[in-house]
Write a protein that holds these residues in place. Structure first.
Motif, PDB file in Angstrom:
ATOM      1  N   CYS A  55      30.623  20.385  63.171  1.00 48.93           N
ATOM      2  CA  CYS A  55      29.871  20.137  64.293  1.00 48.93           C
ATOM      3  C   CYS A  55      28.295  19.226  63.164  1.00 48.93           C
ATOM      4  O   CYS A  55      28.159  19.420  62.289  1.00 48.93           O
ATOM      5  N   CYS A 107      27.096  17.015  73.370  1.00 55.58           N
ATOM      6  CA  CYS A 107      27.951  17.697  73.562  1.00 55.58           C
ATOM      7  C   CYS A 107      26.359  18.389  75.348  1.00 55.58           C
ATOM      8  O   CYS A 107      26.897  18.911  76.388  1.00 55.58           O
ATOM      9  N   CYS A 137      26.143  17.997  79.433  1.00 55.59           N
ATOM     10  CA  CYS A 137      26.275  19.430  80.210  1.00 55.59           C
ATOM     11  C   CYS A 137      25.281  19.569  81.273  1.00 55.59           C
ATOM     12  O   CYS A 137      24.218  19.073  81.390  1.00 55.59           O
ATOM     13  N   CYS A 180      31.040  19.369  78.136  1.00 55.95           N
ATOM     14  CA  CYS A 180      30.972  19.057  76.600  1.00 55.95           C
ATOM     15  C   CYS A 180      31.787  19.089  75.514  1.00 55.95           C
ATOM     16  O   CYS A 180      31.742  18.603  74.319  1.00 55.95           O
ATOM     17  N   VAL A 181      33.149  19.537  75.612  1.00 57.77           N
ATOM     18  CA  VAL A 181      34.602  19.684  74.741  1.00 57.77           C
ATOM     19  C   VAL A 181      34.484  17.694  75.568  1.00 57.77           C
ATOM     20  O   VAL A 181      35.485  16.802  73.866  1.00 57.77           O
ATOM     21  N   CYS A 227      32.072  15.582  72.976  1.00 60.51           N
ATOM     22  CA  CYS A 227      32.365  15.694  71.293  1.00 60.51           C
ATOM     23  C   CYS A 227      32.894  14.992  70.394  1.00 60.51           C
ATOM     24  O   CYS A 227      34.089  14.496  70.307  1.00 60.51           O
ATOM     25  N   LEU A 230      35.125  23.470  72.319  1.00 57.80           N
ATOM     26  CA  LEU A 230      33.202  24.352  72.631  1.00 57.80           C
ATOM     27  C   LEU A 230      34.085  25.313  73.698  1.00 57.80           C
ATOM     28  O   LEU A 230      33.232  26.544  74.141  1.00 57.80           O
TER      29      LEU A 230
END
Ligand code: SF4
Ligand code: SF4
Ligand code: FES
Length: 250
Positions: A155, A161, A165, A218-219, A222, A228
């Motif tokens: 990260c 992310c 969201c 989010c995933v 990334c 995630l």
């Protein structure tokens, strides 16, 4: 060999956190291998808009230029991504650049992402080894544990992310996927797990893991391909287990 290809970029500008935003358009000479940051550097070298008006160079954050420091996240054609790895030739023109929309603007494309660092502090996202005593060497990490931890350790705190969201907003106060994934990382570390209970407790209640609607945006954004949604599922299960355990202990 001379070329006369032009790159059109529209940039959302804002002089300070209080002022109104506005758009400016720039026409740059195309060069092979250009990316968004190198284009912003070209503008800094000659800060003139497409219609010939001198303007201030664009303010933005960047450092490593190789998708490691996490500082250059912005909206590129509406999508949260890293500017240093966004190749001009792969973007539809005119390219639209704007600051991340869920973080306070400092100036132009630079935003204040300190909320992520506050969230990481709230879950104690570190291995607790500070102290004045010699603690000796820590427990060994097996190669299997190292392999499981490595993807989570990638990260770069870019906040993409959180930007993507739907649940990350003022009304939920949701901590976001990056923080939850760091909880998973430190809770599986042989020394870091000393704070496991406190980390899980910090994710209970308002703004905690229950706010996640599992939309999985989010995933998808990334830049480091961190799993995630797997982290959210695993940490969610642990939070639930701890909450039920506490209920029965009352
Ligand atoms: S799964 Fe959806 S709601 Fe949960 S953190 Fe990711 S984007 Fe947000
Ligand atoms: S989890 Fe991914 S998108 Fe989120 S802050 Fe870390 S690197 Fe960026
Ligand atoms: S400049 Fe460091 S990630 Fe882009």
């Amino acid at each position: 060999m001379a070329n006369n290809k032009t790159v059109l970029i529209k940039i959302k500008r804002q002089a300070n956190p209080q002022s109104k935003s506005y758009w400016e358009e720039f026409a740059l000479s195309w060069k092979p291998g250009m990316n968004v940051i190198s284009s912003l550097m070209d503008i800094a070298a000659n800060p003139v808009t497409r219609d010939g008006k001198p303007t201030a160079p664009i303010t933005y954050d960047s450092n490593c230029l190789e998708e490691v420091c996490g500082s250059c996240a912005m909206l590129i054609n509406g999508k949260a991504r890293m500017a240093c790895s966004a190749l001009i030739d792969k973007l539809e023109q005119p390219i639209r650049l704007g600051p991340l929309s869920k973080f306070p603007v400092v100036r132009d494309l630079s935003v204040d992402r300190s909320v992520l660092f506050e969230n990481l502090k709230s879950v104690k996202a570190w291995v607790p080894i500070d102290g004045s005593y010699d603690l000796g060497s820590g427990p060994r990490l097996t190669p299997e544990d190292q392999e499981a931890a490595y993807p989570l350790s990638r990260c770069i705190s870019c906040c993409c992310c959180m930007e993507a969201c739907p649940q990350f907003n003022e009304s939920t106060g949701f901590v976001g996927a990056a923080t939850i994934s760091q909880v998973r990382l430190f809770n599986t570390h042989p020394t870091g797990k000393a704070l496991k209970r406190e980390r899980l407790a910090a994710l209970m209640g308002d703004g905690g893991i229950q706010e996640c609607g599992y939309a999985q945006n989010c995933v998808e954004v990334c830049p480091k391909d961190i799993p995630l949604t797997r982290s959210i599922a695993e940490v969610g299960g642990e939070v639930m287990k701890q909450a039920i355990g506490e209920l029965f202990r009352r």
